[in-house]
Design an enzyme around this catalytic site. Structure first.
Site, PDB file in Angstrom:
ATOM      1  N   GLU A  48     -43.669  72.362  20.817  1.00 31.31           N
ATOM      2  CA  GLU A  48     -42.957  73.515  21.388  1.00 31.31           C
ATOM      3  C   GLU A  48     -42.262  74.347  20.313  1.00 31.31           C
ATOM      4  O   GLU A  48     -41.038  74.484  20.303  1.00 31.31           O
ATOM      5  CB  GLU A  48     -41.935  73.041  22.436  1.00 31.31           C
ATOM      6  CG  GLU A  48     -42.594  72.283  23.561  1.00 31.31           C
ATOM      7  CD  GLU A  48     -41.664  71.898  24.704  1.00 31.31           C
ATOM      8  OE1 GLU A  48     -42.128  71.767  25.829  1.00 31.31           O
ATOM      9  OE2 GLU A  48     -40.454  71.724  24.457  1.00 31.31           O
ATOM     10  N   GLU A  69     -48.385  68.485  28.307  1.00 32.80           N
ATOM     11  CA  GLU A  69     -47.192  68.053  29.050  1.00 32.80           C
ATOM     12  C   GLU A  69     -47.171  68.748  30.385  1.00 32.80           C
ATOM     13  O   GLU A  69     -47.382  69.969  30.454  1.00 32.80           O
ATOM     14  CB  GLU A  69     -45.889  68.419  28.318  1.00 32.80           C
ATOM     15  CG  GLU A  69     -45.570  67.558  27.142  1.00 32.80           C
ATOM     16  CD  GLU A  69     -44.177  67.830  26.580  1.00 32.80           C
ATOM     17  OE1 GLU A  69     -43.257  68.168  27.352  1.00 32.80           O
ATOM     18  OE2 GLU A  69     -44.021  67.706  25.361  1.00 32.80           O
TER      19      GLU A  69
HETATM   20  C1  BGP Z   1     -40.364  69.108  26.714  1.00 30.88           C
HETATM   21  C2  BGP Z   1     -40.332  68.169  25.550  1.00 30.88           C
HETATM   22  C3  BGP Z   1     -40.426  66.733  25.868  1.00 30.88           C
HETATM   23  C4  BGP Z   1     -39.899  66.336  27.212  1.00 30.88           C
HETATM   24  C5  BGP Z   1     -40.081  67.339  28.299  1.00 30.88           C
HETATM   25  C6  BGP Z   1     -39.299  67.068  29.555  1.00 30.88           C
HETATM   26  O1  BGP Z   1     -39.644  70.250  26.421  1.00 30.88           O
HETATM   27  O2  BGP Z   1     -41.401  68.453  24.667  1.00 30.88           O
HETATM   28  O3  BGP Z   1     -39.949  65.987  24.784  1.00 30.88           O
HETATM   29  O4  BGP Z   1     -38.836  65.530  27.234  1.00 30.88           O
HETATM   30  O5  BGP Z   1     -39.803  68.647  27.895  1.00 30.88           O
HETATM   31  O6  BGP Z   1     -37.964  67.408  29.340  1.00 30.88           O
HETATM   32  P1  BGP Z   1     -36.747  66.496  29.741  1.00 30.88           P
HETATM   33  O7  BGP Z   1     -36.967  65.219  29.012  1.00 30.88           O
HETATM   34  O8  BGP Z   1     -35.554  67.210  29.273  1.00 30.88           O
HETATM   35  O9  BGP Z   1     -36.834  66.338  31.207  1.00 30.88           O
END
Ligand code: BGP
Length: 485
Positions: free
Chosen positions: A179, A371
């Site tokens: 990201e 993701e």
């Molecule tokens: C993205 C990241 C991840 C992940 C995901 C979910 O932005 O790349 O590392 O954690 O989001 O976010 P969160 O863990 O805050 O729910």
């Protein structure tokens, strides 16, 4: 589990890479074992909610996380049971170069990932490796102010070269920076920048991202030299941005917000600063230090594919007072037509089809969804085969998103694969909670760090196994999708 009823309209190409995704700092634990140095994560006990601490504190769940460092074999066996074709994980930079600026890597750190790769190979699971996933060595943050300093390009090149030389024959798919567009929003987490956000100028942030982009291009060059079969991807936090109203001013506001994200993909894929970004920089009086060598690297070593995380869309407006949207590190205003998760992230399956089409139309590069998923509070209950979670809400979320992926593929978009986020429960990046769960596999640990760390299959475990086994044919389109085609 009822038997899947194949739907001939939902087609995924053969060889589609089904799997799941994680990041080292959110699963491994063992934060100071076998020579590992500290990373920025080790001093972020509340994620992005409060400023970092000076030293690791015991309330930081990431120090032990889900103990993947010691349980990787058991965990990978569970992923294999679901039929995973691909597993996305990151390498902790501070396991390989504990400070980040040394010249020699830490052999014990390298050996750990050899063992992980052995295990994946044993089960026929393809690795997808993120080189930098929000885990810059802390020393680089404190001594150099992270990516604001040009010298990080050289440190990163050395780190990436070490990985490609060691694993380049075993790992085909790599991502450089997770990201990359998030540096603006979370400079410490994403860019290892120790200066507090309110004291950073936009000039600093654009310069930091420029350094990351050059480092990404430089490592793409190195990877292809070492093994031309390696495929390097960029990784964009994808947030489709809709105008709140049809007013042309809202349409333009939405376009500008979306371009703030496109810009980094444009640089990774097209290898040069797009005109609209040059104008933004001009308007803001920002003059970046960009060398001729930087320009050549960016131009000549563009990415092979584009990967994205997708959780939500947002709206933008230039004309109305509207409640701010809550979500994945980005701003925007809330969309009045959408429901939200327990953490306020608005759920928009159709937005995934839209962004896949947009990226494909814009860049013509294969896409990889690395993701996507639903963070939810799960409740462990007794099932016929032991403790489980009846997570029908997660199944519905994923079904609806995957149906949209199938639609995008039918639209002509080339999609290499799909790795759901947090396929095994892990520590949240934004809030550092355990209770924000994404997995098919429940991990017994709570927000206070209590629990046995035992693993339990949720209902979605069997569901995803069927999805993979049927190559997506058992997904159920909503009546609206079926009609829309
Ligand atoms: C993205 C990241 C991840 C992940 C995901 C979910 O932005 O790349 O590392 O954690 O989001 O976010 P969160 O863990 O805050 O729910």
């Amino acid at each position: 589990m009822t038997a899947p009823s194949p739907d001939p309209d939902l087609r995924f190409p053969s060889g589609f890479l089904w799997g799941g995704a994680t990041a080292a700092n959110q699963i491994e634990g063992a934060y100071n074992e076998d020579g590992k140095g500290l990373s920025v994560q080790d001093v972020m006990p509340r994620g992005i909610l409060t400023p970092p601490t000076q030293v690791p504190t015991p309330d930081n769940l990431k120090l032990e996380a889900i103990d993947f460092y010691h349980r990787y074999a058991e965990d990978i066996a569970l992923l294999a049971e679901m039929g995973f074709k691909v597993f996305r994980f990151s390498i902790a930079w501070s396991r390989i170069f504990p400070l980040g600026d040394e010249t020699e890597p830490n052999e014990e750190g390298l050996a750990f990932y050899d063992r992980v790769l052995d295990e994946l190979e044993k089960h026929g699971i393809e690795p997808l490796v993120t080189i930098s996933h929000y885990e810059t060595p802390l020393h680089l943050a404190r001594t150099y102010d992270g990516w604001t300093d040009r010298r990080l390009i050289g440190f990163f090149e050395r780190y990436a070269r070490t990985l490609f030389e060691r694993y380049g024959e075993r790992v085909r798919y790599w991502l450089t920076f997770n990201e990359i567009n998030s540096v603006f929003h979370e400079p410490f987490l994403s860019g290892g920048i120790a200066t507090p956000k309110d004291r950073l100028s936009e000039q600093d942030l654009y310069q930091a991202i420029h350094h990351e982009l050059v480092a990404s291009a430089a490592s793409t060059r190195i990877a292809h030299e070492i093994n031309p079969d390696i495929r390097i991807g960029c990784m964009i936090l994808a947030v489709p941005t809709y105008p709140l109203a049809p007013d042309p001013r809202d349409v333009w506001a939405a376009k500008q917000a979306e371009r703030a994200n496109y810009a980094f993909g444009d640089l990774h894929v097209r290898g040069e600063y797009p005109g609209y970004l040059l104008r933004t920089l001009r308007d803001k009086g920002i003059e970046l230090e960009i060398t001729e060598a930087d320009r050549a690297l960016l131009r000549e070593h563009t990415v092979d594919f584009v990967s994205l995380s997708y959780y939500m869309s947002v709206c933008e407006t230039a004309t109305q007072e509207a409640p701010a949207g809550r979500g994945n590190l980005m701003g925007g205003v809330a969309n009045p037509t959408l429901e939200a998760s327990d953490w306020g992230w608005q759920i928009d399956p159709a937005g995934l089809r839209t962004i896949l089409n947009d990226y494909w139309d814009r860049w013509g590069k294969p896409l990889f969804i690395v993701e996507n998923g639903l963070g939810a509070r799960d409740v462990l209950v007794d099932g016929p085969d032991g403790p489980t979670v009846e997570d029908d809400y997660r199944i519905a979320y994923m079904n609806d998103h995957l149906v949209q992926v199938a639609q995008a593929i039918a639209d002509g978009v080339e999609v290499l694969g799909y790795t759901s986020w947090g396929c095994i429960d892990l520590v949240s990046a934004s809030t550092a909670q355990m209770s924000k769960r994404y997995g098919f596999i429940y991990v017994d640990r709570d927000d206070d760090g209590n629990g046995t760390l035992a693993r339990y299959r949720k209902k979605s475990f069997g569901w995803y196994r069927d999805v993979i086994a049927s190559n997506g044919a058992c997904l159920i389109p909503s009546p609206q999708d079926a009609a829309q085609g």
